[in-house]
Structure formats: structure tokens, C-alpha cells
Scaffold this motif. Sequence first.
Motif, PDB file in Angstrom:
ATOM      1  N   SER A 210       0.834  -1.160   0.077  1.00  0.00           N
ATOM      2  CA  SER A 210       0.046   0.090  -0.053  1.00  0.00           C
ATOM      3  C   SER A 210       0.974   1.223   0.053  1.00  0.00           C
ATOM      4  O   SER A 210       0.477   2.300  -0.558  1.00  0.00           O
ATOM      5  CB  SER A 210      -0.827  -0.078   1.202  1.00  0.00           C
ATOM      6  N   ARG A 211       2.114   1.228   0.405  1.00  0.00           N
ATOM      7  CA  ARG A 211       2.925   2.346   0.533  1.00  0.00           C
ATOM      8  C   ARG A 211       3.080   2.963  -0.928  1.00  0.00           C
ATOM      9  O   ARG A 211       3.457   4.083  -1.095  1.00  0.00           O
ATOM     10  CB  ARG A 211       4.197   1.905   0.956  1.00  0.00           C
ATOM     11  N   MET A 214       0.311   5.187  -4.562  1.00  0.00           N
ATOM     12  CA  MET A 214       0.355   6.660  -5.349  1.00  0.00           C
ATOM     13  C   MET A 214       1.343   6.762  -6.459  1.00  0.00           C
ATOM     14  O   MET A 214       1.351   7.539  -7.002  1.00  0.00           O
ATOM     15  CB  MET A 214       0.206   7.454  -4.044  1.00  0.00           C
ATOM     16  N   THR A 234      -7.562   5.079   5.142  1.00  0.00           N
ATOM     17  CA  THR A 234      -6.259   5.742   5.459  1.00  0.00           C
ATOM     18  C   THR A 234      -5.776   6.758   4.761  1.00  0.00           C
ATOM     19  O   THR A 234      -4.989   7.936   5.203  1.00  0.00           O
ATOM     20  CB  THR A 234      -5.192   4.722   5.783  1.00  0.00           C
ATOM     21  N   THR A 238      -4.888  10.630   6.068  1.00  0.00           N
ATOM     22  CA  THR A 238      -3.610  11.320   6.022  1.00  0.00           C
ATOM     23  C   THR A 238      -3.558  12.246   5.180  1.00  0.00           C
ATOM     24  O   THR A 238      -2.929  13.293   5.574  1.00  0.00           O
ATOM     25  CB  THR A 238      -2.611  10.063   5.517  1.00  0.00           C
TER      26      THR A 238
ATOM     27  N   LYS B 233       1.606   1.363   6.246  1.00  0.00           N
ATOM     28  CA  LYS B 233       2.114   1.694   4.953  1.00  0.00           C
ATOM     29  C   LYS B 233       1.660   2.595   4.286  1.00  0.00           C
ATOM     30  O   LYS B 233       1.949   3.312   3.311  1.00  0.00           O
ATOM     31  CB  LYS B 233       2.497   0.114   4.174  1.00  0.00           C
ATOM     32  N   THR B 234       0.167   2.546   4.355  1.00  0.00           N
ATOM     33  CA  THR B 234      -0.610   3.553   3.645  1.00  0.00           C
ATOM     34  C   THR B 234      -0.262   4.982   4.045  1.00  0.00           C
ATOM     35  O   THR B 234      -0.139   6.036   3.354  1.00  0.00           O
ATOM     36  CB  THR B 234      -2.170   3.269   3.637  1.00  0.00           C
ATOM     37  N   MET B 235      -0.249   5.014   5.400  1.00  0.00           N
ATOM     38  CA  MET B 235       0.217   6.249   6.127  1.00  0.00           C
ATOM     39  C   MET B 235       1.492   6.853   5.553  1.00  0.00           C
ATOM     40  O   MET B 235       1.560   8.060   5.127  1.00  0.00           O
ATOM     41  CB  MET B 235       0.100   6.428   7.311  1.00  0.00           C
ATOM     42  N   GLU B 236       2.234   6.060   5.343  1.00  0.00           N
ATOM     43  CA  GLU B 236       3.662   6.436   4.876  1.00  0.00           C
ATOM     44  C   GLU B 236       3.677   6.813   3.704  1.00  0.00           C
ATOM     45  O   GLU B 236       4.043   7.923   3.270  1.00  0.00           O
ATOM     46  CB  GLU B 236       4.948   5.327   5.376  1.00  0.00           C
ATOM     47  N   GLY B 237       3.134   5.983   2.754  1.00  0.00           N
ATOM     48  CA  GLY B 237       3.115   6.050   1.515  1.00  0.00           C
ATOM     49  C   GLY B 237       2.361   7.591   0.948  1.00  0.00           C
ATOM     50  O   GLY B 237       2.823   8.212   0.153  1.00  0.00           O
ATOM     51  N   THR B 238       1.183   7.680   1.646  1.00  0.00           N
ATOM     52  CA  THR B 238       0.427   8.916   1.238  1.00  0.00           C
ATOM     53  C   THR B 238       1.111  10.089   1.928  1.00  0.00           C
ATOM     54  O   THR B 238       1.210  11.030   1.042  1.00  0.00           O
ATOM     55  CB  THR B 238      -0.872   8.688   1.978  1.00  0.00           C
ATOM     56  N   ALA B 239       1.653  10.094   3.071  1.00  0.00           N
ATOM     57  CA  ALA B 239       2.023  11.283   3.432  1.00  0.00           C
ATOM     58  C   ALA B 239       3.444  11.454   2.764  1.00  0.00           C
ATOM     59  O   ALA B 239       3.759  12.664   2.344  1.00  0.00           O
ATOM     60  CB  ALA B 239       2.700  11.154   5.014  1.00  0.00           C
TER      61      ALA B 239
END
Lengths: 333, 333
Positions: A210-211, A214, A234, A238, B233-239
Motif C-alpha cells: 500500500s506504500r 500513489m 487511511t 492522511t 504503510k498507507t500512512m507512510e506512502g500517502t504522507a
Amino acid sequence: MRIAIDAMGGDHAPAQIVLGALEAARQWPDTEILLVGDEAAIEAALDGQSAANLTVLHASEKIDSDEEPVKAVRRKKDASMVVAGRMLKEKSVDAMLSAGNTGALMTTGLLVVGRMPGIERPALTTVLPTMDNVGVLALDLGANMDAKPEHLMQYAVMGSIYRSKVEGIERPRVGLLNVGTEASKGNELTKAAYGLIEAAPVHFIGNVESRDVMQRNCDVMVCDGFAGNILLKTMEGTAGAVMKEIKGAFTKSLMTKLAAAIMMPGLKGLRDKMDYSHHGGAPLLGLNGLVVKCHGSSNAAAVKNAVRQARTALQAGLIETVAAEISGKEDLS
Amino acid sequence: MRIAIDAMGGDHAPAQIVLGALEAARQWPDTEILLVGDEAAIEAALDGQSAANLTVLHASEKIDSDEEPVKAVRRKKDASMVVAGRMLKEKSVDAMLSAGNTGALMTTGLLVVGRMPGIERPALTTVLPTMDNVGVLALDLGANMDAKPEHLMQYAVMGSIYRSKVEGIERPRVGLLNVGTEASKGNELTKAAYGLIEAAPVHFIGNVESRDVMQRNCDVMVCDGFAGNILLKTMEGTAGAVMKEIKGAFTKSLMTKLAAAIMMPGLKGLRDKMDYSHHGGAPLLGLNGLVVKCHGSSNAAAVKNAVRQARTALQAGLIETVAAEISGKEDLS
């Protein structure tokens, strides 16, 4: 072709839905648009405007965004969404669109429109935002909370067909959402699904994280409804929190406000990228007819975009292709 | 008290780990710090500096970040991480810290340190960033891919004790990660876990959504390792993607660079908020001893922070309290 639009669903219903339908009717004279909902409210939104291929069909009820889906769909036989679903079921229209209660739309799909033969669990899809603006089609986003490996395999097939037929992406790369990219990673569900998707007639690129969504690490991302919903929310949370913080930093002083004015054109692109609504809609896949879910915050432009997508899907024979593939007649790999 | 630090794990090992250990030793003379790893490399990083309460223990091997955890821990008996784990098992130290391979650290915890009696599945925790900088302690983040309802209940208990004992949060609010806040929402796992957590001696506030984590919608968030890992990992990726886009907008022209210079102080706070490393470390809960995982990108300050946390946890009797609670002797609600 005929497309029914639920005029009463969405944050900006009926006004923006009605305007979007009107614009679509004017742009595509070969398409009959049926606006389903409260006649008086729709006529008020139309404000005297009309199009030869735009018809209003009165429905006396509507389903609110906070209603319990199954109960609402069962009880409100004359809700705009349910009426549109029934027309699709009876083939009096070729597709239906709604920006209303997602759970109720899924329920309308299951109980009114009906499942496609061979599909155990239809899926809710969405287009996740990516930095290149192409997006990742993700499914399932929450229709099916306890998915089985076969469901994930069917999602892979349906998502692949959608992206190639409707969006023209050749050999769409299918990724399985997982906690690592190695084939051995994951929980029992993903481990079992891996082999099934590998054997399916799709272009499977293995596990994805998921990282990297984007960065568009795949074109179709399959996951169980629980994990998919967590991922989607999420991302929203975020991005929303980061944007809010930036806005706060921008409005701190006169100097930062001036700086913000200089930055705005550059940051507008980012805001657009993160904005789901411009994608128009996302299909519910695995139903016996084309049901398109528009984002709850859809404006007229988004509704028109969704009509464009529905037209493309109908012209490409999306539902027929999925049905043929599920019954084992076509190879997409 | 005695704390073993794996000098060889992490992106900036051994230099930053060694410096962090040295700073910690100087700040807390009552704490014996044991640096475990390649003696020559550690001495080179120390560059002649020393502290009376800082000792170096040579270990001839190290586990790399991309090694398969179970294989690495089983084969490399003299790896710095494994040696530190063995010392904890043998009670020659009271706690161990590592910024190395997370999977290997979890494996070291399970195979070398051992589980706490009554705990079936230890959990990997992390502090998710929140806008108020307090953070949400989330567990499990990926130690246990197929959690059972009882595991989630034990996570709730262990997380509660950690946040109250070590971080001084009174009656920490425990939330169950779910796709909606209503009690009836979710998959089979969360539905079954809901009742168990409700009956557990914690301050349970019900289901929470990942959308609201950055607003600190709870103090302890429990989830299965698969969903937790996806969320993290979604938080990390999006941010990361949003930040990168902003950076791009800032460096477009001379004017935007000037604007960026004005904005920087305001945005630095955001960067700090999103930076996991300043939290120091997060414990592996459910082991028979205190194991603290530092973020892979930890610098000296983060290592020192992790030592501070370990000291607090030891002084508060974290492990003993968890053990007492799991065996049914204490009420935390």
C-alpha cells in the motif's frame, strides 16, 4: 442506450446531479437519460431547462446517507435508487448511476439488480489517486468483509476487463495487496489467492504494498473488503490531515499568506490529484447489469464524467465480456 | 538497570546507534549500557569517547535488513541482535533495543527471549503520528498475520498497560480498528473481538476508523497484523507522496523557492509530526522481557529516546504488570 440516474443521492443532490444529467444529455444526444427522484425537486433544479433525451421519472422516496442499507432497500420500494435498480433489472435501462449511500447501492445491486451468474461476491471498486493521475482501480473496497481466495481471483479478472475495455489500458497489471512483495508474504487469504490469481487469465505482477499505490505500482489492485476499506480511509485521512496542516501553515501571517499565493498554482495540481470526484464514478463489478457509484461529493462535472464512463462501458460490452470470461470463454492474459 | 543495544541494526548503524548509546550512558549514570556488535566498528564510532557505564560486547555476525528473519535468527547464533536477545533471556540484562530487521527482531523475541506465559501471540507495536504529537499506539502491526479474537483482546490489555504505565496516559481509550464505528460493523474477526474487548479490563470506546487516526481518535488501537501493516504503510506512502509533491511545487521557480523559505518554519512542524523516529521506539508486547524496536532510520537522538522509554518501562514494572494482568490479577478499566 438508456441510463437511469438516481437524482436524490449524494451530498449535492438533487441540484448538481440534475445539472450533470442535463449536461450529459446535451453532450450525447444518442443517449437517453432518465432522472429518477422527486419530480418537483428535479423540475426546480432544471429551472425550465430541458433536453429532448432527458426524462424525469417520479419516485416518492429516497434513501438517506445514514440509513441502514438492507433495511432501507427492503422497505423503501419507491426510493429513487431502488426504482433505478428495478429498471436495470427489467432491462428498461442499460445502466444506472448513483452518488447515494454506498451500502444501499451495493444492496440494491445484490437484491434488486442481481448477481452475475458465476459470481459469488460482487465487488465495490474505486479509483485510488496516483501522482500520474491515471489511478489504481482497487477492489473490493468493502462489499465483502470476509473474502475467500476465489473471490479475490474473480476481482482480478473483473478489474482487468474493466481497465482494458473501458479505460483502454493494455494488459493491465494486477497486484495483490499485501504486507510485502515476496510471494510467501501475507495471511492465509492472500497466500491462497496468490496461486489462483497466478493461474487466472490476467497479467498478474504479484504482491504489491500500500506504500507504493500513489506511484501506481499496479493498474488493478485486489484485496478483501476489510483491508481495502482500511486502505482507502487511511489515504483519505492522511492526505486530509496533511493538507489541513499545510493550510494552517499558510494562513499564519501576512508573509505566509503572500507565500501561499505564490505557491497556489503549484499546489492546485496536488489538490486535484487527491480529489476522487473528478474520476466520475467507479463500477460495482459482478452484477447482472452496469451499476456505477459516483463519489458522495460529486458535482455536475463528476456526474457527467460518470455518464461518459457508463457510455464507454456499454459500448465496450463490459458486462457481456465479464460474463463470458467468468463462464470461461475468453483469455485476457 | 542494564540495557543491551544492538549496535549493528538500522540504516545508520553503527555510528548513530553508538553515539545515541553514549549520550544515554552519560545522561543516566545509573544505567549500564551494553553495546553489542562488531567491536572494531563500535570503537571506531566511539572515536576515543567513553563512559564508565558503557561497555562493548563483541558479536561476530549481524543480521541484514533484507535477510529472511527465521533463517537468519536460527543460523546466526553470534549476530548482535541474537546475542542481545540471549542476554535478556538469561536475565543478564533487563531490556534490549534494536533498530534492525523488524521480522528478525520479532523472531528473536519469539525464539530467543520467549513468550510471556498466557500470551499466544506477541504483538509488534508502533506509535502512529497524530496532529497533537501524542500519537496512537497501534498493535499488531504485522507480527501475527492471522489473528484470533482472543489475540486482539490481549493486545488491548497490553497496549493499555503500556500507555498508562510508561506514558502516563490515564484510562487510555482503546479502539478496535474497523470499517465503521457501529458495533455491528466489520469482518468475522472484529465482530467476535468486539465483545471480548468489551468484557476486558480496559477502557474500550468501540470501533474506530483509520480515517481519524491522525486526530487521535483513541490512545490504543488494536487490529490484526495484516490490517495494521496495510494501515501503517498507507500512512507512510500517502504522507510521503504528498510531501514530495509539495517539495516539487516549492522548487519550481525562484519565486516559489522564496515562498518556500517563508513557509519552512511552519512546515517544519508537519515534517516533525510525520517523522516516526522522534518517538524513539515501540515495544514488542507479550514477550518474557522488554524488547524495544527502534525505527530503522533512527539517529542518535532516537536511540537515546528509546533508552529513556526502556528506563521508564523498567521502572514502572511494565513486564511484571502485563504478566499479572494476563494471569488475571489486575483491573485496568
